[in-house]
Each structure stands twice: as C-alpha cells, then as structure tokens.
Design a protein around this motif. Structure first.
Motif, PDB file in Angstrom:
ATOM      1  N   MET A  10       0.850  -1.181   0.000  1.00 58.04           N
ATOM      2  CA  MET A  10       0.000   0.000   0.000  1.00 58.04           C
ATOM      3  C   MET A  10       0.890   1.237   0.000  1.00 58.04           C
ATOM      4  SD  MET A  10      -3.191  -0.886   2.534  1.00 58.04           S
ATOM      5  CE  MET A  10      -2.214  -0.898   4.025  1.00 58.04           C
ATOM      6  N   ALA A  11       0.474   2.237  -0.751  1.00 57.21           N
ATOM      7  CA  ALA A  11       1.215   3.492  -0.829  1.00 57.21           C
ATOM      8  C   ALA A  11       0.532   4.533   0.050  1.00 57.21           C
ATOM      9  CB  ALA A  11       1.300   3.986  -2.267  1.00 57.21           C
ATOM     10  N   GLN A  12       1.288   5.113   0.947  1.00 51.79           N
ATOM     11  CA  GLN A  12       0.787   6.190   1.807  1.00 51.79           C
ATOM     12  C   GLN A  12       1.425   7.502   1.363  1.00 51.79           C
ATOM     13  OE1 GLN A  12       1.138   5.514   6.068  1.00 51.79           O
ATOM     14  NE2 GLN A  12       1.312   7.699   6.459  1.00 51.79           N
ATOM     15  N   LEU A  13       0.591   8.457   0.983  1.00 49.19           N
ATOM     16  CA  LEU A  13       1.062   9.744   0.491  1.00 49.19           C
ATOM     17  C   LEU A  13       0.584  10.843   1.420  1.00 49.19           C
ATOM     18  CD1 LEU A  13       0.959   7.829  -2.077  1.00 49.19           C
ATOM     19  CD2 LEU A  13       0.472   9.892  -3.412  1.00 49.19           C
ATOM     20  N   GLU A  14       1.499  11.730   1.783  1.00 42.28           N
ATOM     21  CA  GLU A  14       1.125  12.936   2.519  1.00 42.28           C
ATOM     22  C   GLU A  14       1.346  14.137   1.623  1.00 42.28           C
ATOM     23  OE1 GLU A  14       2.157  15.540   6.555  1.00 42.28           O
ATOM     24  OE2 GLU A  14       3.006  13.529   6.292  1.00 42.28           O
TER      25      GLU A  14
END
Length: 262
Positions: free
Chosen positions: A250-254
C-alpha cells in the motif's frame, strides 16, 4: 503428434513454472473459477453470497463480528479482494493517527474497509464512500447499516469516482478531504489523484492510502507520486489479502501542496 521424448524434455520447464507460479494459480482458481461456478449455481453474485454468510455469522450493531465473518468467508469459502485484516491494521492505525474530519473512500465494494474506517473515526467526522457498481453498492449499504452506521455517519454514493470527486465541492459542500482511501480500479488511481489536486480538495497534511499498488499494481500512480514533488511517499509492503506468497503493498502519500525535494 508430440513424441514422448519431446514431452519429457519440456517436463522440467513445466514443473518449474508450476512451482514458481503456484500461488497465482491458486488465486486464479479461487478468485475466478470458483466464482464462475458459484455464480452459475446460485444465480447470485459473489458479493451477495458473502452478505448471506455475514448475515448468519455476525451480530448486528457489532462491527468487529462483521469483519470477522468476512475474514472467515474469504479464507474458507470464496475469495474476495478487499484490504483484509493484516493490511487493514495499517488503515486502522492511519485513521487513528490522523483523526480526519473528512474521509473519502474510492471503492466501497462490500463495505469491509468502510466499516474498518468508520469504527475508528472521531466523533463528528464526515465519511463519504463511493462505489460504481450498483449491485455491489446495494450489498455494501446492507453491510454498513448492519454494522450500525446510518446515513449521517457513512454517506454511500453510487457512481464513478471521477463523477463524485467532481461534485464534492459544489454539490456536497466538501472544501477539503483529510484522508483518502483508494481501493477501486487501479487504472483510476492516478487520474483520480490528479483530479483531487486540480479540484483543490487536498490541503497540506492530507493523507492518501492506496491499496494493491504492487499487485495487480499501479505503476503510473507510484511513478507520479515519487516524481511530482508534492508528496512524501511511504510504501507499506505486505502480501495479498487472503492469499499466500503473492507480494503486495500500500502506498501512503502525505500532501504538501508545494513541490519538495525528492
């Protein structure tokens, strides 16, 4: 006609392929072949069959029992691709840590991840979930209401992600989205991300979590997230839900709102 000698010559290659791709073959059997057979035998969709199982194995108003029933179905009966319990804990933790006031979920499917998000939200948070398939949306709504969440707590919108995102500000009064969870068509990840940007719905600190970015994969989405300079990217490596030996993540982007050094 192939001679026995030629057939024997290809046997080691065949065995190698079977061993190397055995997990994918099991997934193909569980996710496709079993589904086709059961669709034909029952006249119901896989999601409708899952709902029947949940209805008889969960307690109304208790979200945890609904999630447990789903996990049991997916592990022991039929395969359904949703976030699952292991990656679901990452989602749970992210919801608690960010305490979002406005959440957008793209890809409700059966409502499994919807329930995981809803049970961890702070009081007063607004939660909009989007499902394109009308038949799946009907199942999801039953699941969500079974868990005890009404329209004020979880707003289910039926339509394409593109259509709903375009209406969020004008029709639904959403000025900013604090948390976005993507688990719909992988080819839509990048255009939907860019549409959120163009619509001004992301603010500094908005967080996006995208599932299945390694399998089936969303390479264009990942490439953009790394190169555009608008996000801090963290990749959570895991395995595919309810399957062994298939790597996923899973990719977590802020979102920062301005380009940063990468």
């Amino acid at each position: 006609m192939v001679s026995p000698a030629i057939a024997l010559a290809f046997l080691p290659l065949l065995l190698t392929l079977l061993i190397r791709y055995r997990f994918y073959m099991v997934l193909l059997y569980r996710a496709v072949l079993v589904r086709w057979v059961q669709d034909w035998l029952t006249g119901l969709t896989r999601e409708e069959r899952a709902f029947q199982y949940v209805l008889t194995h969960a307690t109304p108003g208790e979200p945890d029992t609904i999630l447990e029933a789903f996990d049991s179905w997916c592990n022991n009966v039929e395969y359904i691709s949703h976030i699952g319990p292991r990656k679901g804990k990452i989602l749970d933790r992210l919801v608690v840590e960010t305490a979002p006031l406005v959440v957008l979920e793209l890809g409700t499917h059966c409502g499994y991840s919807t329930i995981r998000i809803a049970r961890a939200l702070p009081v007063g948070a607004r939660f909009i979930t989007v499902e394109m398939d009308e038949r799946n949306a009907r199942v999801a709504e039953k699941i969500i209401r079974l868990a005890g969440y009404d329209d004020d707590m979880v707003e289910l919108r039926v339509g394409s992600s593109e259509e709903v995102i375009a209406r969020l500000r004008e029709d639904l009064g959403v000025e900013r989205v604090d948390l976005v969870f993507m688990d719909h068509w992988k080819r839509c990840y990048l255009p939907d991300l860019q549409l959120l940007e163009a619509s001004g719905l992301l603010g500094r600190g908005s967080v996006l979590l995208a599932d299945n970015v390694l399998f089936p994969g969303a390479p264009h989405f990942l490439r953009y997230a790394r190169a555009c300079g608008l996000y801090t990217l963290r990749l959570h490596r895991a395995t595919l839900e309810y399957a062994q030996g298939i790597r996923d993540g899973m990719a977590q982007l802020e979102y920062h709102g301005v380009k940063i050094d990468t």
